[in-house]
Scaffold this active site. Sequence first.
Site, PDB file in Angstrom:
ATOM      1  N   GLU A  28       0.833  -1.218   0.000  1.00 13.15           N
ATOM      2  CA  GLU A  28       0.000   0.000   0.000  1.00 13.15           C
ATOM      3  C   GLU A  28       0.860   1.257   0.000  1.00 13.15           C
ATOM      4  O   GLU A  28       0.439   2.335   0.415  1.00 13.15           O
ATOM      5  CB  GLU A  28      -0.974  -0.025   1.182  1.00 13.15           C
ATOM      6  CG  GLU A  28      -1.880  -1.243   1.171  1.00 13.15           C
ATOM      7  CD  GLU A  28      -3.283  -1.037   0.562  1.00 13.15           C
ATOM      8  OE1 GLU A  28      -3.803   0.068   0.629  1.00 13.15           O
ATOM      9  OE2 GLU A  28      -3.841  -2.027   0.026  1.00 13.15           O
ATOM     10  N   HIS A  49      -3.797   1.353   7.744  1.00 11.37           N
ATOM     11  CA  HIS A  49      -2.426   1.657   7.321  1.00 11.37           C
ATOM     12  C   HIS A  49      -1.679   2.152   8.552  1.00 11.37           C
ATOM     13  O   HIS A  49      -2.288   2.736   9.456  1.00 11.37           O
ATOM     14  CB  HIS A  49      -2.396   2.788   6.277  1.00 11.37           C
ATOM     15  CG  HIS A  49      -2.988   2.437   4.949  1.00 11.37           C
ATOM     16  ND1 HIS A  49      -3.872   3.257   4.284  1.00 11.37           N
ATOM     17  CD2 HIS A  49      -2.807   1.359   4.157  1.00 11.37           C
ATOM     18  CE1 HIS A  49      -4.218   2.688   3.135  1.00 11.37           C
ATOM     19  NE2 HIS A  49      -3.588   1.536   3.041  1.00 11.37           N
ATOM     20  N   CYS A  92      -2.935  11.131   4.061  1.00 13.32           N
ATOM     21  CA  CYS A  92      -3.304  10.171   3.001  1.00 13.32           C
ATOM     22  C   CYS A  92      -3.285  10.847   1.644  1.00 13.32           C
ATOM     23  O   CYS A  92      -3.053  10.203   0.626  1.00 13.32           O
ATOM     24  CB  CYS A  92      -4.725   9.656   3.201  1.00 13.32           C
ATOM     25  SG  CYS A  92      -4.997   8.744   4.688  1.00 13.32           S
TER      26      CYS A  92
HETATM   27  O1  SUG Z   1      -7.816   2.656   1.047  1.00 13.35           O
HETATM   28  N1  SUG Z   1     -10.630   4.717   1.403  1.00 13.35           N
HETATM   29  C1  SUG Z   1      -9.183   4.584   1.350  1.00 13.35           C
HETATM   30  C2  SUG Z   1      -8.528   5.539   2.325  1.00 13.35           C
HETATM   31  C3  SUG Z   1      -7.042   5.575   2.135  1.00 13.35           C
HETATM   32  C4  SUG Z   1      -6.354   6.330   3.204  1.00 13.35           C
HETATM   33  N2  SUG Z   1      -4.964   6.339   2.969  1.00 13.35           N
HETATM   34  C5  SUG Z   1      -4.009   6.313   3.927  1.00 13.35           C
HETATM   35  N3  SUG Z   1      -4.280   6.005   5.167  1.00 13.35           N
HETATM   36  N4  SUG Z   1      -2.808   6.555   3.565  1.00 13.35           N
HETATM   37  C6  SUG Z   1      -8.785   3.145   1.651  1.00 13.35           C
HETATM   38  O2  SUG Z   1      -9.417   2.503   2.492  1.00 13.35           O
HETATM   39  C7  SUG Z   1     -12.888   4.278   0.643  1.00 13.35           C
HETATM   40  C8  SUG Z   1     -13.608   4.305  -0.670  1.00 13.35           C
HETATM   41  C9  SUG Z   1     -15.078   4.073  -0.543  1.00 13.35           C
HETATM   42  O3  SUG Z   1     -15.498   3.402   0.389  1.00 13.35           O
HETATM   43  O4  SUG Z   1     -15.800   4.579  -1.437  1.00 13.35           O
HETATM   44  C10 SUG Z   1     -11.384   4.156   0.465  1.00 13.35           C
HETATM   45  O5  SUG Z   1     -10.932   3.579  -0.497  1.00 13.35           O
END
Ligand code: SUG
Length: 442
Positions: free
Chosen positions: A177, A249, A370
Amino acid sequence: MSKAVEVNFDGLIGATHNYGGLSDGNLASAKNAGDVSNPREAALQGLEKMRMMVRAGLTQGVLPPQPRPWLPFLSDLGYGTDIPTAVETAARLCPQHLKTAYSASCMWAANAATVSPSADTQTEMVHLTLANLHTMLHRSLEWETLDRSLLDIFPATSDLYIQVDPALHPHADFSDEGAANHTRLCGDFGEQGVELFVYGRRAGESMVGFPARQTLEACEAIARRHYLRPERTVFARQARRAIEAGAFHNDVVCVGTLDTLFFHEFAFEDTDGTLEALRRAGDGLFELKPVMVPEAEVPLADAISSYLFNSQLLKLPGEDRLVLVAPTETRDTPSTARYCEQLVAGNGPIGRVHYVDVRQSMRNGGGPACLRLRVVLTEEELASVHAGVILDEGKIDALQDVVRATYRDRLAPSDLADPSFAAEALTAYEAIVAALELPSLI
Ligand code: SUG
């Protein structure tokens, strides 16, 4: 040592930003699933955060959104070979696949790649490995398109300053990731540093509960590909307890920059061992300044709902101590607000907290950290980057104008089934990439 700066490349939020409830283990995504989103506000909030960085005197970059709905995904599944047919058929037969094809999740640029600055690599080049994002279906669609964009953003110059490597083999053993599970610590950006890779599981371990999205094997492969010095590289296991509490994460419970690591007491499986390994790896380079937030002051659940640690930790010109750019939810949560007050009143490495409103993204589990990918670049390396994606306030104004003209301020789940919305979203995408002077992406 060459002079280097940390450039934040933020993902520009796309016109299809919606609450799909697609991420198992991400509490905000589950909680807000099916709500009406506001893509226009989302993109404007993201751009205002970028403006704040530019005003503070930092170099700020932007990564384009991706074309959505993503037709190749829908056609592969037999829904049709043109947008109207594929959208209508998927809406009828499998709305989940349609939501997947519409996801604007590439906005969370911290998951785009893992980046090692040239000061850390034995090739003396910047190495960037695209993340395969293998764990979540909607996110696994991102890297191939990003690979194309990066060809334009980091063009292969004669000296090949920035080596963009494809994603690791897309298999659960190599789930990766990107920078969300990677922290670089150093004395100064241009000096050799220590790279900390955080993994949630080892290949082959059985998976129960919320998914651990990063494997040790992926981290090790990236360290090898990037020609990192083994003695300057640390692998640490993320606490299972943190994953089960919703820290999908490591950057949900930890952020670091320069010599400072700011983290929750329950971020790592073995906190003492991790700090000891970091000290050993940094020996002779810098003296580690750990700032551990105890559970007794900020319970893990508050840390995760407020996203205290999903902040940007920045060294701003003219300020002696670091600035924590935190989401407004941190100010609105009593324990984290209190903690931040004490933090800056003390004499530790963090001297100020600045709150930013990225609520639209936060409601999908994406905070300030993020939304950005950090790339440490020397002046020469920076000069090789496509100028259209390095922002000043004029470009931010222009992008905001495009957003105001082409993005909706209300997107309900049922709108995704409408082929005319699909066409509208693709037109908005084209207008953005044109503004970023990336015509080959159209
Ligand atoms: O991968 N949310 C992302 C959030 C990513 C956050 N990134 C970091 N922590 N670096 C994920 O879970 C939700 C999309 C939705 O439900 O429509 C989403 O993909």
